[in-house]
Design an enzyme around this catalytic site. Structure first.
Site, mmCIF file in Angstrom:
data_model
loop_
_atom_site.group_PDB
_atom_site.id
_atom_site.type_symbol
_atom_site.label_atom_id
_atom_site.label_comp_id
_atom_site.label_asym_id
_atom_site.label_seq_id
_atom_site.Cartn_x
_atom_site.Cartn_y
_atom_site.Cartn_z
ATOM 1 N N ASP A 25 -11.481 0.938 13.552
ATOM 2 C CA ASP A 25 -11.992 0.769 12.182
ATOM 3 C C ASP A 25 -13.444 0.281 12.201
ATOM 4 O O ASP A 25 -13.839 -0.430 13.110
ATOM 5 C CB ASP A 25 -11.146 -0.266 11.430
ATOM 6 C CG ASP A 25 -9.743 0.233 11.135
ATOM 7 O OD1 ASP A 25 -9.588 1.454 10.957
ATOM 8 O OD2 ASP A 25 -8.814 -0.596 11.099
ATOM 9 N N CYS A 69 -9.938 -10.564 19.040
ATOM 10 C CA CYS A 69 -10.394 -9.277 19.541
ATOM 11 C C CYS A 69 -11.662 -8.861 18.803
ATOM 12 O O CYS A 69 -11.722 -8.969 17.579
ATOM 13 C CB CYS A 69 -9.319 -8.224 19.340
ATOM 14 S SG CYS A 69 -7.730 -8.712 20.004
ATOM 15 N N ARG A 95 -9.184 -7.444 10.860
ATOM 16 C CA ARG A 95 -8.984 -8.479 9.851
ATOM 17 C C ARG A 95 -9.906 -9.672 10.078
ATOM 18 O O ARG A 95 -9.509 -10.821 9.925
ATOM 19 C CB ARG A 95 -7.523 -8.892 9.829
ATOM 20 C CG ARG A 95 -6.942 -8.603 8.472
ATOM 21 C CD ARG A 95 -5.469 -8.777 8.391
ATOM 22 N NE ARG A 95 -4.834 -7.489 8.249
ATOM 23 C CZ ARG A 95 -3.751 -7.118 8.878
ATOM 24 N NH1 ARG A 95 -3.150 -7.926 9.710
ATOM 25 N NH2 ARG A 95 -3.266 -5.917 8.679
ATOM 26 N N CYS A 119 -11.002 -6.435 15.976
ATOM 27 C CA CYS A 119 -10.002 -6.801 14.963
ATOM 28 C C CYS A 119 -10.424 -6.291 13.592
ATOM 29 O O CYS A 119 -11.571 -6.425 13.183
ATOM 30 C CB CYS A 119 -9.804 -8.303 14.904
ATOM 31 S SG CYS A 119 -8.505 -8.752 13.731
ATOM 32 N N LYS A 126 -3.372 5.197 6.590
ATOM 33 C CA LYS A 126 -3.408 5.890 7.878
ATOM 34 C C LYS A 126 -3.187 7.389 7.684
ATOM 35 O O LYS A 126 -2.225 7.781 7.027
ATOM 36 C CB LYS A 126 -2.303 5.346 8.770
ATOM 37 C CG LYS A 126 -2.432 3.863 9.053
ATOM 38 C CD LYS A 126 -1.238 3.396 9.877
ATOM 39 C CE LYS A 126 -1.186 1.906 10.031
ATOM 40 N NZ LYS A 126 -0.790 1.220 8.778
ATOM 41 N N CYS A 133 -4.708 -16.500 16.189
ATOM 42 C CA CYS A 133 -4.311 -15.536 17.218
ATOM 43 C C CYS A 133 -4.451 -16.177 18.588
ATOM 44 O O CYS A 133 -5.137 -17.176 18.743
ATOM 45 C CB CYS A 133 -5.215 -14.308 17.175
ATOM 46 S SG CYS A 133 -4.583 -13.048 16.077
ATOM 47 N N ASP A 164 -7.445 5.144 9.933
ATOM 48 C CA ASP A 164 -7.166 4.377 8.713
ATOM 49 C C ASP A 164 -8.371 4.545 7.795
ATOM 50 O O ASP A 164 -9.492 4.202 8.155
ATOM 51 C CB ASP A 164 -6.910 2.903 9.054
ATOM 52 C CG ASP A 164 -5.830 2.291 8.169
ATOM 53 O OD1 ASP A 164 -5.724 2.715 6.998
ATOM 54 O OD2 ASP A 164 -5.105 1.396 8.632
ATOM 55 N N ARG A 220 7.121 -0.003 2.057
ATOM 56 C CA ARG A 220 6.899 -1.080 3.024
ATOM 57 C C ARG A 220 5.673 -1.911 2.666
ATOM 58 O O ARG A 220 4.751 -1.420 2.022
ATOM 59 C CB ARG A 220 6.785 -0.528 4.451
ATOM 60 C CG ARG A 220 5.798 0.608 4.616
ATOM 61 C CD ARG A 220 6.351 1.598 5.647
ATOM 62 N NE ARG A 220 5.362 2.614 5.998
ATOM 63 C CZ ARG A 220 5.165 3.727 5.304
ATOM 64 N NH1 ARG A 220 5.842 3.936 4.191
ATOM 65 N NH2 ARG A 220 4.281 4.603 5.701
ATOM 66 N N ARG A 236 0.829 -1.216 0.000
ATOM 67 C CA ARG A 236 0.000 0.000 0.000
ATOM 68 C C ARG A 236 0.853 1.252 0.000
ATOM 69 O O ARG A 236 0.558 2.218 -0.671
ATOM 70 C CB ARG A 236 -0.913 -0.037 1.236
ATOM 71 C CG ARG A 236 -1.634 1.260 1.516
ATOM 72 C CD ARG A 236 -2.861 1.046 2.365
ATOM 73 N NE ARG A 236 -3.844 0.237 1.665
ATOM 74 C CZ ARG A 236 -4.884 -0.366 2.256
ATOM 75 N NH1 ARG A 236 -5.049 -0.253 3.546
ATOM 76 N NH2 ARG A 236 -5.734 -1.063 1.557
ATOM 77 N N TYR A 237 1.915 1.248 0.798
ATOM 78 C CA TYR A 237 2.782 2.421 0.923
ATOM 79 C C TYR A 237 4.054 2.201 0.098
ATOM 80 O O TYR A 237 4.413 1.061 -0.187
ATOM 81 C CB TYR A 237 3.138 2.640 2.393
ATOM 82 C CG TYR A 237 1.926 2.883 3.278
ATOM 83 C CD1 TYR A 237 1.310 4.134 3.296
ATOM 84 C CD2 TYR A 237 1.401 1.873 4.060
ATOM 85 C CE1 TYR A 237 0.210 4.363 4.094
ATOM 86 C CE2 TYR A 237 0.292 2.100 4.870
ATOM 87 C CZ TYR A 237 -0.300 3.345 4.883
ATOM 88 O OH TYR A 237 -1.383 3.572 5.677
HETATM 89 C C1 LIG Z 1 0.010 0.246 8.755
HETATM 90 C C2 LIG Z 1 0.455 -0.349 7.542
HETATM 91 C C3 LIG Z 1 1.809 -0.277 7.174
HETATM 92 C C4 LIG Z 1 2.850 0.403 8.020
HETATM 93 O O1 LIG Z 1 2.657 1.769 8.159
HETATM 94 P P1 LIG Z 1 3.613 2.627 9.091
HETATM 95 O O2 LIG Z 1 2.978 3.969 9.108
HETATM 96 O O3 LIG Z 1 4.971 2.621 8.476
HETATM 97 O O4 LIG Z 1 3.630 1.966 10.433
HETATM 98 C C5 LIG Z 1 2.180 -0.866 5.985
HETATM 99 N N1 LIG Z 1 1.286 -1.463 5.187
HETATM 100 C C6 LIG Z 1 -0.020 -1.534 5.511
HETATM 101 C C7 LIG Z 1 -0.963 -2.199 4.569
HETATM 102 C C8 LIG Z 1 -0.475 -1.000 6.709
HETATM 103 O O5 LIG Z 1 -1.777 -1.081 7.044
HETATM 104 S S1 SF4 Z 2 -6.543 -7.371 16.721
HETATM 105 FE FE1 SF4 Z 2 -6.942 -9.136 15.342
HETATM 106 S S2 SF4 Z 2 -4.903 -9.762 14.655
HETATM 107 FE FE2 SF4 Z 2 -4.602 -8.480 16.476
HETATM 108 S S3 SF4 Z 2 -4.552 -9.940 18.214
HETATM 109 FE FE3 SF4 Z 2 -6.668 -9.225 18.013
HETATM 110 S S4 SF4 Z 2 -7.652 -10.770 16.711
HETATM 111 FE FE4 SF4 Z 2 -5.436 -11.027 16.448
#
Ligand SMILES: *Cc1c(COP(=O)(O)O)cnc(C)c1O
Ligand code: SF4
Length: 324
Positions: free
Chosen positions: A209, A44, A49, A47, A253, A40, A246, A31, A27-28
């Protein structure tokens, strides 16, 4: 689809849309995020995801890890890999080693961050010598953990963090802002100060989120800004995280902050500090003369140069100065 299902999704961040190879989200610019497991130590409610977690089956990246490595090789601008999930520290050691060894073969990778709640939820995992020995073999490792409340800081988690630090792994924290849990300045201060005490550096405060089933935990962005206002300047700067929201549609973010800039011109800026003191800061004396405002009072007075600051009376700091 009705309005509610559009707003609250299992995939609020549209990560799949930025998935370049199965499991790898790019995305960025420099990274990527690698989804290593859907398992996990706990699940949570908040979460982000939920589309993956606790759904059984395994994540595809093991069969396709060569493709992940190829992608990284072909994109040397990527220097930072985030191992996420699920929780990478729940992986069998061999799998974890397989991933880390693979990443080690890519010369452009400088930083690998593990995103893990294990230090909070299953800290005893980090008392395991075998795991710690493995982790200490990689120079590029960082760890981002996820404490949300001061009560999660225990003797066990403290020991787990210390073990990570002894392996040469810096530990940062990402908190999710949760209504009724940590959405107040006193709770947040206690959490952040408690984290510094166990040598965890607060990194992000996430706005919650719009994942499914968390509307009761979500608060306003205004609340988050108010909390940062109550932190910055009031407690150690080391303990103040960046508050981020986000964005949907993969916007990523975005940091949000209280506004410290009151006004500015080309030669001067009017700022306020955490106490409410209003100060003018000049970097270009010449430009100062260009300021046309006639009103010499208040903020305008600062811009015009008739006074240097406006200061609230009777703050603790001013009283201390007077009594010196
Ligand atoms: C949060 C995130 C990152 C890392 O972002 P930083 O601002 O460098 O911590 C990289 N990729 C994705 C998809 C993310 O959600
Ligand atoms: S937020 Fe989601 S990925 Fe993170 S510990 Fe909780 S359940 Fe696992």
């Amino acid at each position: 689809m009705n309005y509610l299902t559009i707003r609250a999704k299992e995939t609020p961040l549209e990560e799949e849309e930025d998935e370049v190879v199965p499991g790898l989200v790019h995305r960025y610019p420099d990274r990527v995020l690698l989804i290593t497991t859907n398992f996990c130590a706990t699940y949570c409610r908040h979460c982000t995801r939920k589309r993956l977690l606790g759904k059984g089956g395994t994540v595809k990246i093991y069969q396709e890890f060569e493709r992940v490595l190829d992608y990284l090789k072909n994109h040397p601008e990527i220097t930072d890999v985030i191992l996420s999930g699920g929780d990478p520290l729940t992986l069998p050691l061999l799998k974890l080693k397989f991933i880390l060894d693979g990443l080690k073969t890519i010369p452009s990778i400088e930083v690998v961050r593990i995103g893990s709640r294990i230090p909070v939820l299953l800290p005893m995992r980090l008392f395991d010598r075998e795991l710690l020995n493995l982790l200490s073999q990689y120079d590029f490792l960082w760890l981002n953990t996820h404490f949300n409340h001061p009560r999660e800081i225990t003797e066990y988690s403290k020991r787990a963090i210390l073990n990570l630090l002894k392996c040469g792994i810096p530990v940062n924290n990402q908190t999710v802002l949760l209504k009724g849990i940590n959405d107040s300045v006193p709770v947040m201060r206690e959490l952040l100060k408690g984290l510094l005490k166990i040598k965890v550096r607060p990194y992000y405060l996430f706005h919650c989120d719009p994942t499914k089933g968390v509307s009761h935990f979500r608060t306003s962005v205004y609340k988050g800004i108010e909390i940062i206002e109550g932190l910055r300047g009031h407690i150690s700067g080391l303990s103040v995280p960046t508050y981020v929201v986000d964005m949907p549609h993969g916007g990523g973010k975005i940091p949000v902050m209280p506004n410290y800039v009151i006004s500015m011109s080309d030669g001067k800026i009017i700022l306020r500090n955490y106490e409410g003191m209003i100060v003018s800061y000049t970097w270009n004396k010449k430009k100062e003369e260009d300021i046309l405002w006639e009103n010499k009072e208040g903020i305008y007075g600062l811009l015009k140069g008739k006074r240097g600051y406006l200061i609230p009376e009777k703050t603790e700091r001013i009283e201390r100065r007077r009594n010196r």
